[in-house]
Write an enzyme that holds these catalytic residues in place. Structure first.
Site, PDB file in Angstrom:
ATOM      1  N   HIS A   1       0.917  -1.158  -0.343  1.00  0.00           N
ATOM      2  CA  HIS A   1      -0.178  -0.124  -0.133  1.00  0.00           C
ATOM      3  C   HIS A   1       0.924   1.241  -0.088  1.00  0.00           C
ATOM      4  O   HIS A   1       0.877   2.443  -0.420  1.00  0.00           O
ATOM      5  CB  HIS A   1      -1.135  -0.105   1.147  1.00  0.00           C
ATOM      6  CG  HIS A   1      -1.995   0.951   1.325  1.00  0.00           C
ATOM      7  ND1 HIS A   1      -2.111   2.269   2.079  1.00  0.00           N
ATOM      8  CD2 HIS A   1      -3.534   1.148   0.848  1.00  0.00           C
ATOM      9  CE1 HIS A   1      -3.039   3.035   1.264  1.00  0.00           C
ATOM     10  NE2 HIS A   1      -3.663   1.808   1.066  1.00  0.00           N
TER      11      HIS A   1
ATOM     12  N   ASN B   1     -13.186   5.937   2.879  1.00  0.00           N
ATOM     13  CA  ASN B   1     -14.019   5.079   1.383  1.00  0.00           C
ATOM     14  C   ASN B   1     -15.226   5.184   1.754  1.00  0.00           C
ATOM     15  O   ASN B   1     -15.519   3.468   1.919  1.00  0.00           O
ATOM     16  CB  ASN B   1     -13.199   4.089   1.075  1.00  0.00           C
ATOM     17  CG  ASN B   1     -11.378   4.413   0.470  1.00  0.00           C
ATOM     18  OD1 ASN B   1     -12.052   5.802   0.012  1.00  0.00           O
ATOM     19  ND2 ASN B   1     -10.446   4.174   0.823  1.00  0.00           N
TER      20      ASN B   1
END
Length: 578
Positions: A203, A295
């Protein structure tokens, strides 16, 4: 091509009638906006023919004057400004009207040379395209107009970008050349002392490349800027990448303490108030902190941070990404869907999320700073917001979506140099001179300029010194003035220090700021003068700053404490426009 004057039924009914060889289209329309190139402004530029020009087209003197007068009557209600030297008039476009209809209507009378939009025009800059082989797959650079922004600069090594994440692939061919030593905020261990920053799950490597993958090196992809330094802050030792808020924010603070200018964190929990506390710390240190909006698709309109740049995600069509949080608590949007960047093991791949949008915006902030390194954090943040594209209502998109070309152009226009200026002279205004010279106020480690207080008719005790500086240029060339003084007082419980600057137009001191001081220590007073600097710079480029220390008023027969005032240090920062 000749122009023919048509017969008028009556001059007073001036539905004017000089035929244009261009008709309703061609040179004079239809007008079509092109985003980023030519955009409507709600105003038009109109130029009626002068009587002399109408006479050359075949009108008699009396008819030419009548045509011109009638044209002026027609445009008068819409005129905002005029420029007699070229006979041009700036007209507003009324509500319910539009640029094409106005131009066709006025040009149809035949009395006008032209009636065209007062276009907002972009600089005629050439886009810069890097040679990275996967650049064409990075759609977000096109949407943000990065190639036009790179005309002004593609990022320099004087700006370090930090990403607080899962680490970074320190051997990645598109990252390693830009890497500087980082930090493991879980172990509280710098990389230089053995702290592990190698990416644990990929990530962080993607995030680092989003912001600052090395560009124009013939390898893979490029970041929003090409030449930055990248600082990995590994804030997780867990395979899944989860991190505590404490470790995330401690990592951000370590980064700015060790040279990072822009820091971003791609984690959840943006509405934790501790995020803003760290953002304020970062800003006080001269940097900016960006944090992912999240998100979960929430409406984050219940708060608005002053310092934190909260980033939402947009898609290829400039819509809100379906997963992205939104609302007034989100500062700005950036592309965050199918973003191609660097991956663990030296590879490249696509990823989506506000995790991607945040470092994309990080790179834009770093680019602004690399183009104009003397900007203050608030200036950089303002440029980012002011130049964003308005892709939807503010209730969803807040300031809009990052536009790198506009941000870079504004940063370039706001370049300036800073000059720290030593005092040229120091003098007593109130009180009795005790000791000290010019050299004693020119260095923060010197003895200072000492005055004994004096009493006045109002029952206060005060001392005041003035310091004169030589400005490096005329006021019109200055971006700001920032006087700074450090002063203390002895033999008293409490005093108040006041900062002034001499107004050359009114011949009096203008008050700027006050702060208490006393036995416990001194006071440092500083204030930036940005607007209307002219009155404070004399014709011979002198700037005079005053510092006054006061020990209250007499009350109930009580005599105010006596004191000695020590002007320990004085400095003037003058920023010169580029």
């Amino acid at each position: 091509m000749a122009r023919t004057l048509l017969t008028l039924a009556a001059l007073s009914a001036v539905t004017l009638a000089v035929a244009s060889p261009f008709g309703a289209g061609g040179r004079f329309g239809p007008y079509i906006q092109e985003k980023g190139e030519l955009e409507f402004t709600g105003t038009m530029i109109a130029r009626p023919y002068l009587p002399s020009e109408l006479m050359k087209l075949g009108a008699s003197p009396s008819r030419a004057q009548a045509l011109y007068d009638a044209a002026l009557r027609q445009i008068k209600p819409l005129t905002l400004r005029s420029y007699p030297e070229v006979n041009e008039f700036i007209l507003k476009v009324p509500r319910g009207d539009n640029e094409n209809a106005m131009s066709k209507r006025f040009m149809g009378t035949g009395a006008f040379d032209y009636v065209t939009p007062n276009w907002k025009k972009s600089l005629a800059v050439a886009p810069v395209t890097p040679n990275d082989p996967m650049f064409g797959q990075q759609w977000h650079h096109t949407v943000m107009q990065c190639p036009l922004g790179w005309f002004y600069g593609s990022g320099t090594s004087n700006v370090t970008v930090a990403v607080v994440d899962t680490g970074m692939d320190i051997g990645h061919p598109d990252l390693r050349a830009a890497m500087v030593r980082g930090y493991n905020s879980v172990d509280r261990l710098p990389q230089a002392q053995g702290g592990k920053v190698q990416d644990i799950n990929g990530h962080g490597t993607h995030v680092a490349g989003d912001a600052a993958a090395v560009g124009n090196n013939g390898v893979g992809v490029c970041g929003v800027g090409w030449g930055f330094r990248i600082m990995p802050i590994r804030t997780s030792n867990e395979p899944g990448g989860g991190a505590s808020g404490e470790d995330i924010l401690a990592g951000a603070r370590w980064a700015v303490d060790h040279g990072a200018k822009v820091v971003s964190a791609s984690y959840t929990g943006v509405d934790d108030p501790a995020v803003e506390t760290t953002a304020q710390y970062v800003e006080a240190k001269g940097g900016l902190f960006l944090y992912a909006a999240g998100n979960d698709g929430r409406n984050l309109s219940g708060f608005q941070y002053r310092s934190t740049i909260v980033v939402g995600a947009s898609d290829e069509a400039d819509r809100k990404a379906g997963f992205s949080a939104f609302g007034r608590g989100v500062s700005i949007f950036a592309p965050g869907v199918n973003i191609l960047s660097t991956t663990n093991g030296g590879g490249f791949g696509f990823a989506s999320g506000t995790s991607m949008a945040t470092p994309v915006a990080n790179g834009a902030v770093a680019l602004i700073w690399s183009i104009s390194p003397n900007l203050e954090p608030a200036d950089v943040r303002d440029i980012l917001y002011a130049t964003a594209d308005k892709i939807g209502p503010a209730s969803t998109f807040s300031n809009g979506r990052v536009n790198v070309a506009r941000a870079a152009a504004m940063a370039y226009a706001n370049r300036f140099s800073k000059n720290d200026i030593r005092p040229a002279s120091v003098a007593r205004v109130l009180g009795t001179y005790v000791s000290g010279t010019l050299d004693d106020v020119a260095s923060p480690n010197a003895a200072g300029y000492v005055l004994q207080d004096e009493a006045n008719a109002s029952g206060e005790r005060a001392a005041m010194a003035s310091v004169t500086f030589d400005a490096p240029t005329a006021a019109s060339s200055l971006r700001y003035l920032e006087p700074t003084v450090t002063v203390s007082a002895t033999n008293t419980a409490t005093t108040t220090a006041f900062l002034y600057v001499w107004n050359t137009k009114t011949n009096r001191w203008d008050y700027l700021q006050a702060q208490q001081t006393g036995r416990s220590g001194g006071a440092t007073l500083k204030l930036r003068l940005v607007d209307n600097i002219g009155p404070y710079v004399s014709s011979d480029r002198k700037v005079k700053v005053g510092v006054r220390v006061m020990s209250g008023y007499s009350r109930g027969g009580r005599v105010p404490d006596r004191f000695k005032s020590n002007l320990q240090y004085a400095n003037l920062r003058a920023a010169i426009k580029s």
